[in-house]
Motif scaffolding. Structure first.
Motif, PDB file in Angstrom:
ATOM      1  N   ARG A 198      20.907   4.059   7.249  1.00 22.23           N
ATOM      2  CA  ARG A 198      22.369   3.943   7.327  1.00 22.23           C
ATOM      3  C   ARG A 198      22.427   3.105   8.566  1.00 22.23           C
ATOM      4  N   VAL A 199      21.686   2.863   9.492  1.00 26.07           N
ATOM      5  CA  VAL A 199      22.302   1.890  10.713  1.00 26.07           C
ATOM      6  C   VAL A 199      22.134   0.579  10.057  1.00 26.07           C
ATOM      7  N   ASN A 200      20.930   0.051   9.374  1.00 29.45           N
ATOM      8  CA  ASN A 200      20.858  -1.005   8.702  1.00 29.45           C
ATOM      9  C   ASN A 200      22.080  -1.522   7.738  1.00 29.45           C
ATOM     10  N   PRO A 240      12.310   0.151   7.195  1.00 25.11           N
ATOM     11  CA  PRO A 240      11.657  -0.667   8.268  1.00 25.11           C
ATOM     12  C   PRO A 240      10.364  -1.157   7.463  1.00 25.11           C
ATOM     13  N   ALA A 241       9.913  -2.352   7.578  1.00 30.29           N
ATOM     14  CA  ALA A 241       8.716  -2.728   7.295  1.00 30.29           C
ATOM     15  C   ALA A 241       7.204  -1.980   7.891  1.00 30.29           C
ATOM     16  N   GLU A 242       7.369  -1.516   8.846  1.00 27.76           N
ATOM     17  CA  GLU A 242       6.326  -0.814   9.795  1.00 27.76           C
ATOM     18  C   GLU A 242       6.414   0.616   9.506  1.00 27.76           C
ATOM     19  N   ILE A 243       5.570   1.259   8.805  1.00 24.62           N
ATOM     20  CA  ILE A 243       5.670   2.900   8.699  1.00 24.62           C
ATOM     21  C   ILE A 243       4.577   3.189   9.761  1.00 24.62           C
ATOM     22  N   PRO A 244       4.825   4.350  10.632  1.00 23.29           N
ATOM     23  CA  PRO A 244       3.836   4.645  11.567  1.00 23.29           C
ATOM     24  C   PRO A 244       2.752   5.570  11.188  1.00 23.29           C
ATOM     25  N   ALA A 245       1.547   5.099  11.407  1.00 22.49           N
ATOM     26  CA  ALA A 245       0.234   5.964  10.886  1.00 22.49           C
ATOM     27  C   ALA A 245      -0.174   6.976  11.950  1.00 22.49           C
ATOM     28  N   THR A 246       0.272   7.069  13.301  1.00 20.29           N
ATOM     29  CA  THR A 246      -0.051   7.962  14.251  1.00 20.29           C
ATOM     30  C   THR A 246       1.213   8.859  14.898  1.00 20.29           C
ATOM     31  N   ALA A 247       0.709   9.762  15.409  1.00 15.32           N
ATOM     32  CA  ALA A 247       1.828  10.648  16.034  1.00 15.32           C
ATOM     33  C   ALA A 247       2.607  10.007  17.256  1.00 15.32           C
TER      34      ALA A 247
END
Length: 190
Positions: free
Chosen positions: A83-85, A104-111
């Protein structure tokens, strides 16, 4: 007297500041990726090692259960980032709010990365909608809204609030279940 925009944005702020964000503190990688049942959707590396959050279209019926990681990324991407984009200038001009180019290209793998991802996109969404005047809040979404083009921005804000509260409550419940499982020495699958 507060207008509709102030009330709805205040609702999201209150939920974030008092309920969700405090409950996310101390989240561990084990909780973030915990899969108490088989077949859950989560965030996982694809064949190229790039982290993705699992999703198919159409969603199966019944839909799979999802991990805390999946829900956090879903809120960060599905509620805030796209929505922002789409509406506040970061996305392609020809893309409506459902265009995958907004993800976004980077999806987080850690908490820790998941918390930062969620905090970042909440902040961007919050600051963008907080900056809208009455006319902008009541203006139709237009082409960026796809089949919701005639709905006002306030309608989208209402929907996003519901989604954040819905998935946020599920995250909190999963944290409670994780704590109860670990606390009772049951085996947790990660």
């Amino acid at each position: 007297m507060a207008g509709c925009g102030d009330l709805l944005i205040g609702q999201l702020e209150f939920y974030w500041d008092v309920h969700l964000w405090p409950r996310l503190q101390g989240l561990t990688d084990e909780e973030y990726l915990w899969e108490p049942v088989d077949g859950m959707w989560s965030v996982r590396p694809d064949d190229d090692g790039q982290m993705v959050y699992e999703l198919t279209n159409p969603v199966p019926d019944p839909s799979p259960l999802t991990t805390i990681a999946w829900r956090m990324v879903h809120i960060g991407v599905g509620c805030f980032a796209i929505r922002v984009n789409a509406f506040f200038g970061d996305g392609p001009d020809d893309a409506d709010m459902f265009d995958p180019r907004h993800i976004p290209a980077e999806i987080p793998a850690t908490a820790a990365d998941g918390l930062e991802f969620l905090r970042h996109w909440y902040g961007r969404w919050h600051d963008s909608i907080r900056g809208l005047d009455k006319d902008a809040l009541w203006s139709p979404l237009g082409p960026k809204g796809a089949y919701f083009a005639d709905d006002p921005m306030l309608g989208l804000i209402t929907h996003i609030n519901r989604e954040v509260m819905h998935h946020g409550a599920e995250i909190c419940l999963l944290r409670d279940l994780f704590r109860a499982q670990v606390g009772s020495n049951r085996h947790a699958r990660v």
